[in-house]
Design a protein around this motif. Structure first.
Motif, PDB file in Angstrom:
ATOM      1  N   PHE A   1      -4.338   4.116   3.020  1.00 62.06           N
ATOM      2  CA  PHE A   1      -4.098   3.017   2.078  1.00 62.06           C
ATOM      3  C   PHE A   1      -4.721   3.312   0.713  1.00 62.06           C
ATOM      4  O   PHE A   1      -4.091   3.102  -0.327  1.00 62.06           O
ATOM      5  CB  PHE A   1      -4.676   1.723   2.681  1.00 62.06           C
ATOM      6  CG  PHE A   1      -4.464   0.521   1.817  1.00 62.06           C
ATOM      7  CD1 PHE A   1      -3.181   0.127   1.459  1.00 62.06           C
ATOM      8  CD2 PHE A   1      -5.538  -0.232   1.371  1.00 62.06           C
ATOM      9  CE1 PHE A   1      -2.976  -0.981   0.660  1.00 62.06           C
ATOM     10  CE2 PHE A   1      -5.347  -1.348   0.568  1.00 62.06           C
ATOM     11  CZ  PHE A   1      -4.066  -1.718   0.211  1.00 62.06           C
ATOM     12  N   THR A   2      -5.957   3.832   0.710  1.00 62.30           N
ATOM     13  CA  THR A   2      -6.599   4.126  -0.577  1.00 62.30           C
ATOM     14  C   THR A   2      -5.871   5.285  -1.279  1.00 62.30           C
ATOM     15  O   THR A   2      -5.737   5.287  -2.503  1.00 62.30           O
ATOM     16  CB  THR A   2      -8.089   4.477  -0.399  1.00 62.30           C
ATOM     17  OG1 THR A   2      -8.206   5.438   0.667  1.00 62.30           O
ATOM     18  CG2 THR A   2      -8.919   3.259  -0.056  1.00 62.30           C
ATOM     19  N   GLY A   3      -5.352   6.245  -0.475  1.00 59.55           N
ATOM     20  CA  GLY A   3      -4.610   7.370  -1.071  1.00 59.55           C
ATOM     21  C   GLY A   3      -3.287   6.903  -1.661  1.00 59.55           C
ATOM     22  O   GLY A   3      -2.822   7.421  -2.676  1.00 59.55           O
ATOM     23  N   TYR A   4      -2.697   5.900  -1.036  1.00 58.32           N
ATOM     24  CA  TYR A   4      -1.381   5.393  -1.440  1.00 58.32           C
ATOM     25  C   TYR A   4      -1.342   4.980  -2.917  1.00 58.32           C
ATOM     26  O   TYR A   4      -0.332   5.147  -3.600  1.00 58.32           O
ATOM     27  CB  TYR A   4      -1.061   4.161  -0.581  1.00 58.32           C
ATOM     28  CG  TYR A   4       0.408   3.940  -0.308  1.00 58.32           C
ATOM     29  CD1 TYR A   4       1.002   4.430   0.845  1.00 58.32           C
ATOM     30  CD2 TYR A   4       1.216   3.225  -1.188  1.00 58.32           C
ATOM     31  CE1 TYR A   4       2.340   4.230   1.113  1.00 58.32           C
ATOM     32  CE2 TYR A   4       2.559   3.018  -0.931  1.00 58.32           C
ATOM     33  CZ  TYR A   4       3.114   3.519   0.216  1.00 58.32           C
ATOM     34  OH  TYR A   4       4.439   3.322   0.478  1.00 58.32           O
TER      35      TYR A   4
ATOM     36  N   VAL B   1      -0.347  -5.978  -0.344  1.00 59.65           N
ATOM     37  CA  VAL B   1      -1.369  -6.056   0.715  1.00 59.65           C
ATOM     38  C   VAL B   1      -2.553  -6.918   0.263  1.00 59.65           C
ATOM     39  O   VAL B   1      -3.050  -7.760   1.026  1.00 59.65           O
ATOM     40  CB  VAL B   1      -1.857  -4.647   1.127  1.00 59.65           C
ATOM     41  CG1 VAL B   1      -3.009  -4.740   2.114  1.00 59.65           C
ATOM     42  CG2 VAL B   1      -0.716  -3.872   1.759  1.00 59.65           C
ATOM     43  N   THR B   2      -2.983  -6.752  -0.992  1.00 61.12           N
ATOM     44  CA  THR B   2      -4.144  -7.557  -1.419  1.00 61.12           C
ATOM     45  C   THR B   2      -3.741  -9.035  -1.548  1.00 61.12           C
ATOM     46  O   THR B   2      -4.565  -9.918  -1.351  1.00 61.12           O
ATOM     47  CB  THR B   2      -4.765  -7.034  -2.733  1.00 61.12           C
ATOM     48  OG1 THR B   2      -3.733  -6.860  -3.705  1.00 61.12           O
ATOM     49  CG2 THR B   2      -5.470  -5.720  -2.525  1.00 61.12           C
TER      50      THR B   2
ATOM     51  N   ALA C   1       4.893  -3.555   1.522  1.00 60.50           N
ATOM     52  CA  ALA C   1       3.575  -2.966   1.787  1.00 60.50           C
ATOM     53  C   ALA C   1       3.783  -1.510   2.227  1.00 60.50           C
ATOM     54  O   ALA C   1       4.911  -1.114   2.532  1.00 60.50           O
ATOM     55  CB  ALA C   1       2.896  -3.774   2.895  1.00 60.50           C
ATOM     56  N   PRO C   2       2.704  -0.683   2.294  1.00 62.69           N
ATOM     57  CA  PRO C   2       2.864   0.665   2.870  1.00 62.69           C
ATOM     58  C   PRO C   2       3.461   0.540   4.274  1.00 62.69           C
ATOM     59  O   PRO C   2       3.215  -0.447   4.970  1.00 62.69           O
ATOM     60  CB  PRO C   2       1.435   1.191   2.936  1.00 62.69           C
ATOM     61  CG  PRO C   2       0.679   0.415   1.928  1.00 62.69           C
ATOM     62  CD  PRO C   2       1.318  -0.922   1.853  1.00 62.69           C
ATOM     63  N   TRP C   3       4.194   1.560   4.706  1.00 65.34           N
ATOM     64  CA  TRP C   3       5.014   1.433   5.912  1.00 65.34           C
ATOM     65  C   TRP C   3       4.266   0.983   7.160  1.00 65.34           C
ATOM     66  O   TRP C   3       4.776   0.210   7.963  1.00 65.34           O
ATOM     67  CB  TRP C   3       5.783   2.730   6.168  1.00 65.34           C
ATOM     68  CG  TRP C   3       4.898   3.915   6.436  1.00 65.34           C
ATOM     69  CD1 TRP C   3       4.322   4.715   5.490  1.00 65.34           C
ATOM     70  CD2 TRP C   3       4.463   4.412   7.699  1.00 65.34           C
ATOM     71  NE1 TRP C   3       3.548   5.682   6.090  1.00 65.34           N
ATOM     72  CE2 TRP C   3       3.625   5.525   7.449  1.00 65.34           C
ATOM     73  CE3 TRP C   3       4.695   4.059   9.016  1.00 65.34           C
ATOM     74  CZ2 TRP C   3       3.025   6.251   8.455  1.00 65.34           C
ATOM     75  CZ3 TRP C   3       4.097   4.791  10.037  1.00 65.34           C
ATOM     76  CH2 TRP C   3       3.274   5.869   9.744  1.00 65.34           C
ATOM     77  N   TYR C   4       2.983   1.427   7.316  1.00 67.80           N
ATOM     78  CA  TYR C   4       2.255   1.058   8.548  1.00 67.80           C
ATOM     79  C   TYR C   4       1.826  -0.402   8.547  1.00 67.80           C
ATOM     80  O   TYR C   4       1.466  -0.949   9.574  1.00 67.80           O
ATOM     81  CB  TYR C   4       1.041   1.977   8.752  1.00 67.80           C
ATOM     82  CG  TYR C   4       0.376   2.361   7.452  1.00 67.80           C
ATOM     83  CD1 TYR C   4       0.780   3.492   6.762  1.00 67.80           C
ATOM     84  CD2 TYR C   4      -0.616   1.576   6.886  1.00 67.80           C
ATOM     85  CE1 TYR C   4       0.211   3.842   5.551  1.00 67.80           C
ATOM     86  CE2 TYR C   4      -1.192   1.913   5.677  1.00 67.80           C
ATOM     87  CZ  TYR C   4      -0.772   3.053   5.011  1.00 67.80           C
ATOM     88  OH  TYR C   4      -1.322   3.370   3.805  1.00 67.80           O
ATOM     89  N   PHE C   5       1.839  -1.067   7.365  1.00 73.73           N
ATOM     90  CA  PHE C   5       1.499  -2.497   7.308  1.00 73.73           C
ATOM     91  C   PHE C   5       2.745  -3.383   7.359  1.00 73.73           C
ATOM     92  O   PHE C   5       2.638  -4.599   7.266  1.00 73.73           O
ATOM     93  CB  PHE C   5       0.738  -2.819   6.019  1.00 73.73           C
ATOM     94  CG  PHE C   5      -0.703  -2.389   6.034  1.00 73.73           C
ATOM     95  CD1 PHE C   5      -1.476  -2.506   7.182  1.00 73.73           C
ATOM     96  CD2 PHE C   5      -1.308  -1.872   4.891  1.00 73.73           C
ATOM     97  CE1 PHE C   5      -2.802  -2.103   7.193  1.00 73.73           C
ATOM     98  CE2 PHE C   5      -2.630  -1.468   4.890  1.00 73.73           C
ATOM     99  CZ  PHE C   5      -3.379  -1.582   6.045  1.00 73.73           C
ATOM    100  N   LEU C   6       3.935  -2.760   7.464  1.00 71.62           N
ATOM    101  CA  LEU C   6       5.154  -3.566   7.362  1.00 71.62           C
ATOM    102  C   LEU C   6       5.296  -4.565   8.508  1.00 71.62           C
ATOM    103  O   LEU C   6       5.851  -5.647   8.334  1.00 71.62           O
ATOM    104  CB  LEU C   6       6.383  -2.652   7.299  1.00 71.62           C
ATOM    105  CG  LEU C   6       6.585  -1.995   5.932  1.00 71.62           C
ATOM    106  CD1 LEU C   6       7.783  -1.067   5.958  1.00 71.62           C
ATOM    107  CD2 LEU C   6       6.765  -3.031   4.836  1.00 71.62           C
TER     108      LEU C   6
END
Ligand code: HEM
Ligand code: HEM
Length: 427
Positions: free
Chosen positions: A135-138, A153-154, A272-277
């Motif tokens: 997430f931080t890299g995203y 996400v935030t 959101a990034p794919w893993y948070f979808l």
């Protein structure tokens, strides 16, 4: 099993390997299908990410004015720059998938109970770190994809009652995603998180050895074989295949890079990034108190407590514990995937609880009602296994785990592939 000839390593490497592994292990632990090498591949991916990440740092500029241009310059002007970025990108994606599969493997091979329970907790914390690092890299490329995914996400965090806004401000280091967020994420991503990850990984490895290696069914007088070359050879082969596959993927498929981040123009849909979808999908149907707080807390508590539930007839190291466990796992995974899919379709098109009960508080019409629409049928399904098929606690735990994992995958599938403009369902 007949021992092959040991591989001749320099003394220092041989000693290092024997700190990681014992000299002899159970012959059954060497079989690839015991672990599918998933834990080892996760460790390898972490090493690849550290090496590529450290090289990326030479050209990356961690500021709003410089980040995007530094990525463009890396891709266009640096020899192998594009390849290097691709390698980091695909390794990160693969790491999430492989560590998730590793988690699934240890659950279904009954390798999380008793003396392995502590390592399960370390594993969960490591899973959190893998997601946090991704997430931080995203955010770092600072393009539209990065900026709006982190914003979404935030904003989800802000939904949490009372502490949501201060918590989101803490994650961002500001009230919006800006220069300070980029700097915080960069510091976490390239310093704090990898460092903590190394500490956790060392503890994880040590606890595996302390538990006597990977979980295996109990037998009398197990056959022992030398780690070198039997296990080491498989590890080298698995590593070579993963590295070759990553190199090929990185040579032909580019990591995405959209236009530079623009806080005034949000893409439609903003995802959101794919893993948070899966979590984003949940929030489309559930009041934030349920979708952002109660459900995530309950699911986390379930997974933390998983190895400590009282289980009967536990068969450590036996896949799915018993033939009934296997049947329950397969069936409940399929039932839960399809049921979640159908329920989401119904909630989108027919079950308009909020419109039907306009005078009711939102937390009932948009919280308790859709929650019950999921829980009651799933609860009845689990009860069916307990009452009609006389499933033991252990098998019921497998059913609950499969239902939760499969529901998340179903939501992720819908949000990733079937949500279009305005987050409407498209087939
Ligand atoms: C668990 C380990 C790690 C994971 C999961 C991870 C993940 C990621 C992801 C997903 C990105 C965005 C890539 C993109 O699409 O452009 C990224 C970018 C980046 N990472 Fe990592 N990373 C890890 C470790 C590291 C380490 C150890 C460093 C440096 C010491 C590092 C340095 C960077 C840099 C400089 C970027 C920005 C360049 C770019 O976006 O291509 N990473 N990382
Ligand atoms: C994210 C980085 C991780 C790394 C590098 C890692 C590495 C490993 C390795 C190398 C093993 C030895 C057996 C195998 O390869 O499967 C192992 C076992 C184990 N891991 Fe992980 N793991 C990670 C994450 C996790 C996660 C997310 C969990 C669970 C939540 C977990 C729980 C366990 C348990 C319980 C064992 C013992 C399994 C057994 O005795 O058969 N690990 N891990």
């Amino acid at each position: 099993m007949k021992d092959k000839k040991a591989i001749n390593f320099p003394k220092s490497i041989e000693n290092f390997l024997l700190h990681l592994h014992p000299i002899k292990i159970d012959a059954r632990a060497v079989k690839f299908t015991r672990t599918f090498g998933l834990g080892g591949i996760t460790a390898l991916l972490f090493i690849i990410l550290c090496v590529t990440g450290m090289v990326l740092r030479f050209s990356y500029v961690p500021s709003v004015a410089g980040a995007y241009d530094s990525i463009l310059a890396l891709e266009r002007e640096t020899i192998f720059g594009h390849f290097l970025r691709n390698l980091h990108h695909w390794s990160a994606k693969l790491m999430i998938i492989v560590s998730f599969l590793h988690m699934v493997r240890v659950i279904y091979s009954m390798a999380i109970f008793k003396k392995r329970a502590e390592n399960w907790i370390y594993g969960l914390v490591m899973m959190f770190f893998v997601v946090a690092a991704s997430f931080t890299g995203y955010l770092l490329p600072w393009d539209q994809l990065a900026f709006w995914a982190v914003t979404v996400v935030t904003q989800i965090i802000e939904y949490i009652p009372f502490i949501g806004v201060p918590l989101a401000d803490m994650v961002r280091g500001s009230s919006t995603v800006d220069e300070q967020t980029l700097l915080n994420f960069y510091t976490l991503h390239t310093g704090i998180l990898p460092l903590l990850f190394i500490v956790l990984m060392s503890m994880h490895f040590w606890l595996i050895r302390k538990a006597g290696g990977v979980a295996l069914p109990k037998i009398e007088k197990p056959e022992k074989v030398n780690v070198n070359p039997n296990l080491i050879w498989i590890e080298i082969m698995a590593a070579a295949i993963v590295i070759a596959a990553l190199f090929l993927t990185s040579a032909f498929y580019h990591a995405p890079l959209l236009e530079e981040a623009n806080p005034l123009v949000s893409p439609n849909p903003s995802k959101a990034p794919w893993y948070f979808l899966g979590a984003q999908e949940l929030l489309l149907h559930l009041h934030p108190v349920f979708g952002a707080v109660l459900v995530p807390l309950a699911v986390t508590a379930f997974f933390v407590y998983l190895p400590f539930f009282r289980v009967k007839n536990l068969n450590v190291g036996v896949w799915f514990n018993s033939p009934l466990g296997k049947q329950i796992t397969i069936q409940s995974s399929i039932v839960s995937f399809v049921f979640t899919f159908v329920l989401i379709y119904l909630l989108d098109h027919f079950l308009h609880f909020q419109l039907w009960f306009t005078s009711w508080p939102m937390w009932i019409s948009n919280g308790i009602l859709p929650f019950l629409a999921y829980m009651l049928p799933m609860g009845a399904y689990v009860y069916f296994w307990k009452a009609k098929k006389q499933a033991e606690n252990t098998e019921i735990l497998l059913a609950c785990t499969s239902i939760l994992l499969s529901s998340y995958l179903s939501m992720l599938f819908i949000s990733l592939l079937l949500r279009g403009e305005g987050m409407t369902l498209i087939f």
